[in-house]
Design a protein around this motif. Structure first.
Motif, short mmCIF file in Angstrom:
data_model
loop_
_atom_site.label_atom_id
_atom_site.label_comp_id
_atom_site.label_asym_id
_atom_site.label_seq_id
_atom_site.Cartn_x
_atom_site.Cartn_y
_atom_site.Cartn_z
N LYS A 98 0.83 -1.20 0.00
CA LYS A 98 0.00 0.00 0.00
C LYS A 98 0.87 1.25 0.00
O LYS A 98 0.59 2.22 -0.71
CB LYS A 98 -0.92 -0.02 1.22
N LEU A 99 1.93 1.23 0.80
CA LEU A 99 2.86 2.35 0.84
C LEU A 99 3.54 2.55 -0.51
O LEU A 99 3.67 3.69 -1.00
CB LEU A 99 3.92 2.11 1.92
N PHE A 100 3.97 1.46 -1.14
CA PHE A 100 4.60 1.55 -2.46
C PHE A 100 3.63 2.11 -3.50
O PHE A 100 4.01 2.90 -4.37
CB PHE A 100 5.11 0.18 -2.90
N LYS A 101 2.36 1.69 -3.39
CA LYS A 101 1.36 2.15 -4.35
C LYS A 101 1.07 3.63 -4.17
O LYS A 101 0.93 4.37 -5.15
CB LYS A 101 0.08 1.32 -4.18
N GLU A 102 0.98 4.08 -2.92
CA GLU A 102 0.69 5.49 -2.65
C GLU A 102 1.83 6.40 -3.12
O GLU A 102 1.59 7.51 -3.58
CB GLU A 102 0.46 5.69 -1.15
#
Length: 339
Positions: A98-102
């Protein structure tokens, strides 16, 4: 087995065509200057092929640098997630993705240039190797005559198709060993350049940093062991590719370094000295120029909103009670006061 051979041929045939076309284009140029059968013409053609391949990979290289930079800057947040969800690996993986996607970070982008170069490397290896072993087999645009020229071309006393393990000649082995050392050293220095100059101190710890340190020493070792079997022409290709990477990486790190790194502080000092030479004033702090400024901007207290101006009668009435009917602040008796 035949099925896999047909798949390999389907993949490699377009590569043979593309690589041989670029190689022969450069050979036409250098062959007209140094002679078609000379080793220097073929070596310069291989270097020209390398330049073309690396120029085509510039967009991927920029993406690689950005991804690697984002991965470095995200390490403190990844560490926080690990401390918070370390007991639940599935939840940690979800939060990390999720962090990588954001942040639009792809952890696999840093491998793209290397992955894409490997088929080119293998195709060039096969062209050189087969040109020496069986010149009658035509691959791509390489005819039998060109295969013979390519396989028998001599540079500094060694054939381009020779390798450290394929000959007993001392001079050839010395040249091959020097090229293997150059290839290994440039691979090591390229990775070290990225880690020592463009990685924040807090990004030098953690799993990602350990992975980078492992690659720093393992990858050159792999190339050193495998390099003794590479033809001299392939060693020229890979060494030239590493030198290109070093120069390209130096330019990117120097002009667009990651915040809170040695390269970033060096750029700040260069910009400061440049402004001093030109007699320019120091720029005003910018909230987006550095993490420190950004943090200062985020923690800045919100300014108090001033109350709206009211007439004397409105001030006498005081604030409206909850649930009280709303009245018009300007009554006929007060028009003289508000006008």
């Amino acid at each position: 087995m035949e099925f896999f051979k047909s798949i390999g041929g389907f993949i490699m045939t377009p590569l043979y065509l593309a690589i041989s076309a670029v190689l022969l284009g450069w050979h036409k140029l250098w062959g007209g200057i140094f002679g078609e059968t000379t080793g220097i013409a073929w070596v310069l053609s291989i270097i020209g092929l390398t330049v073309v391949i690396r120029a085509l990979l510039i967009p991927l290289f920029v993406k690689q640098i950005k991804s690697s930079r984002n991965m470095q800057l995200l390490q403190p947040k990844v560490k926080e997630l690990r401390d918070k969800y370390g007991h639940d690996r599935e939840r940690f993986a979800q939060e990390q993705m999720k962090l990588f996607k954001e942040t639009k970070t792809n952890p696999f982008s840093s491998c793209l240039p290397l992955i894409i170069q490997m088929p080119v490397f293998l195709a060039l290896f096969r062209l050189i190797d087969q040109a020496a072993k069986d010149p009658s087999v035509e691959r791509g645009l390489m005819t039998v005559k060109l295969n013979e020229q390519f396989g028998d071309a001599v540079f500094l006393g060694a054939k381009i198709s020779d390798s450290f393990t394929s000959t007993d000649l001392v001079g050839v082995r010395i040249l091959a060993a020097v090229l293997v050392v150059c290839m290994t050293a440039t691979t090591f220095l390229t990775q070290r350049q990225l880690m020592s100059k463009n990685m924040p101190a807090d990004a030098l710890t953690g799993p990602y940093a350990q992975q980078q340190k492992l690659l720093l020493y393992v990858l050159p070792l792999v190339f050193a062991v495998g390099g003794i079997a590479f033809p001299i022409g392939v060693l020229f290709y890979w060494t030239t590719s590493n030198l290109w990477t070093m120069g390209q990486q130096f330019y990117v790190i120097r002009n667009n370094p990651a915040p809170n790194t040695e390269a970033f502080r060096a750029k700040v000092e260069r910009d400061k000295a440049k402004r001093a030479r030109k007699g320019l004033p120091e720029p005003a702090p910018d909230a987006g120029s550095s993490p420190t400024a950004l943090a200062t901007e985020e923690t800045k207290p919100v300014s108090r909103q001033q109350p709206k101006k009211q007439t004397r009668s409105q001030r006498k009435k005081g604030p409206a009670r909850p649930g009280a009917p709303r009245t018009n602040p300007t009554t006929p008796n007060e028009q003289g006061e508000t006008s």
